[in-house]
Design an enzyme around this catalytic site. Sequence first.
Site, short mmCIF file in Angstrom:
data_model
loop_
_atom_site.label_atom_id
_atom_site.label_comp_id
_atom_site.label_asym_id
_atom_site.label_seq_id
_atom_site.Cartn_x
_atom_site.Cartn_y
_atom_site.Cartn_z
N SER A 109 35.26 34.47 31.57
CA SER A 109 36.66 34.91 31.52
C SER A 109 36.94 35.81 32.71
O SER A 109 36.05 36.11 33.51
CB SER A 109 36.93 35.66 30.21
OG SER A 109 36.18 36.87 30.19
N LYS A 110 38.17 36.28 32.80
CA LYS A 110 38.55 37.12 33.94
C LYS A 110 37.76 38.43 33.98
O LYS A 110 37.52 38.99 35.04
CB LYS A 110 40.05 37.43 33.87
CG LYS A 110 40.93 36.24 34.23
CD LYS A 110 42.40 36.63 34.26
CE LYS A 110 43.26 35.43 34.65
NZ LYS A 110 44.70 35.79 34.70
N ARG A 111 37.31 38.89 32.82
CA ARG A 111 36.56 40.16 32.83
C ARG A 111 35.20 40.00 33.50
O ARG A 111 34.58 40.99 33.89
CB ARG A 111 36.40 40.70 31.41
CG ARG A 111 35.49 39.90 30.50
CD ARG A 111 35.48 40.45 29.08
NE ARG A 111 34.69 39.65 28.18
CZ ARG A 111 33.39 39.80 27.99
NH1 ARG A 111 32.73 40.74 28.66
NH2 ARG A 111 32.74 39.03 27.13
N GLY A 124 34.96 38.38 36.27
CA GLY A 124 35.26 38.13 37.67
C GLY A 124 35.65 36.69 37.93
O GLY A 124 35.69 36.24 39.07
#
Length: 462
Positions: free
Chosen positions: A243-245, A247
């Site tokens: 996910s975006k967390r 990177g």
Amino acid sequence: MVSGPVVTRFAPSPTGFLHIGGARTALFSWAFARHHGGKFLLRIEDTDRARSTDAAIEAILDGMAWLGLDADDAPVFQHKNADRHIEIAQTLLASGHAYKCYCTPEEIEAMREAARAAGKPPRYDGTWRDRDPAEAPDGQAYVVRFRAPQEGHVEINDCVQGTVTIANDQLDDLIILRSDNTPTYMLSVVVDDHDMGVTHIIRGDDHLTNAARQIQIYNALGWQVPVFAHVPLIHGSDGAKLSKRHGALGVDAYRDMGLLPEAMRNYLARLGWSHGDDEIFTTEQFIAWFGLEAIGKSPARFDTTKLENVNGHHIRRHDDAALAALVCASTPELAPVQATLEIAMPVLKERAKNLHEIADMGRFLISARPIEISEKAAKALTPEARARLGALRPRLEALENWEHEPIEAEIRAFLTEHDLKLGDIAPALRAALTGTPVSPGIFDVVALLEKAEVLGRLEDQI
């Protein structure tokens, strides 16, 4: 197995940016085609017109171009093939491999609720599978459903997952034409892959069940089934879904972070595929080595730190002139000193992990006097250090040959005469000339600047 030339495809949905997982799928498909001297095709699966956007299409095309994943034909836009998809749906109706279903949305929801209450998967129960269409109310809207086999099983001979068997009774009669006569993804993808001559489908393993449904459609149409390779998805460094967390950004974001496309290809290649212990390799080597048999069955883990390290390796391998041009393209204010950057590149790129770090280290070349001194660098400019700079300045002013070797010789002679070590003056000299505590080697810094500029910056601090 498929005989004849290899044809692969990448088929993204234009509902967002080109993400890491999609980029890796595209890379594997491209490399497989290139390895076998075949064709690599791009299809934009935009049948969901409400969610498909021009911006997303542009982001996908830009991302592919930056990665250097060139398709052999112009992109195919799936929605333009709708008439062909409808034609095949009608063929399946005529052959008895599909039927009209007149259930209302309320009836479908009731079926699902009943299945949930019985502890079964919510699915269509086949109400209109063998029912006479004449029983339908006048004017009642209908969908067209594929008549899936109810007995036996589907066997997927997957190049990554091995042989996967799915019982036919686990697959219900899926919709192939909606009530507004628009085709659904499951039919469209089969028709397009067949019509484009696709021989090998490489994609994420979240499509494995889709493969079973699609094989049923291929068989009903009497078409040859392509070779499937379902690649495990990419996870974050903690093992959770990417996910975006972690990177996980769009490919364009990594370009903007100063990564090189060849480094991105190298890193993506190693996410789930390997060639012995090789970690750093060229794209040409990757194409020569690539094979589906070397793709692992376990999810790969995305690691931003490792990506940056791989990028650093490729930066050090990169041609200096080309690298200087890339740095100036990403940091236009450095364009006037591109020639100097090229000369300095062997030094500037030695520890850099991205183009921005090179730009930051080369920014001292264009700093206007009096240059701004960072708080950390200013600590080196003690009164004693300023006095030493004041004593060194006339020595440099008298130097006629402004080249690296004579500059270094003169500074070292000064240190010997004053019983000093390089560390006694280098931090202050670096701070005065660059404004930062970190830079290329101090002799390189002095030599890269014009003599008058060095003398002026020293004067500003003395």
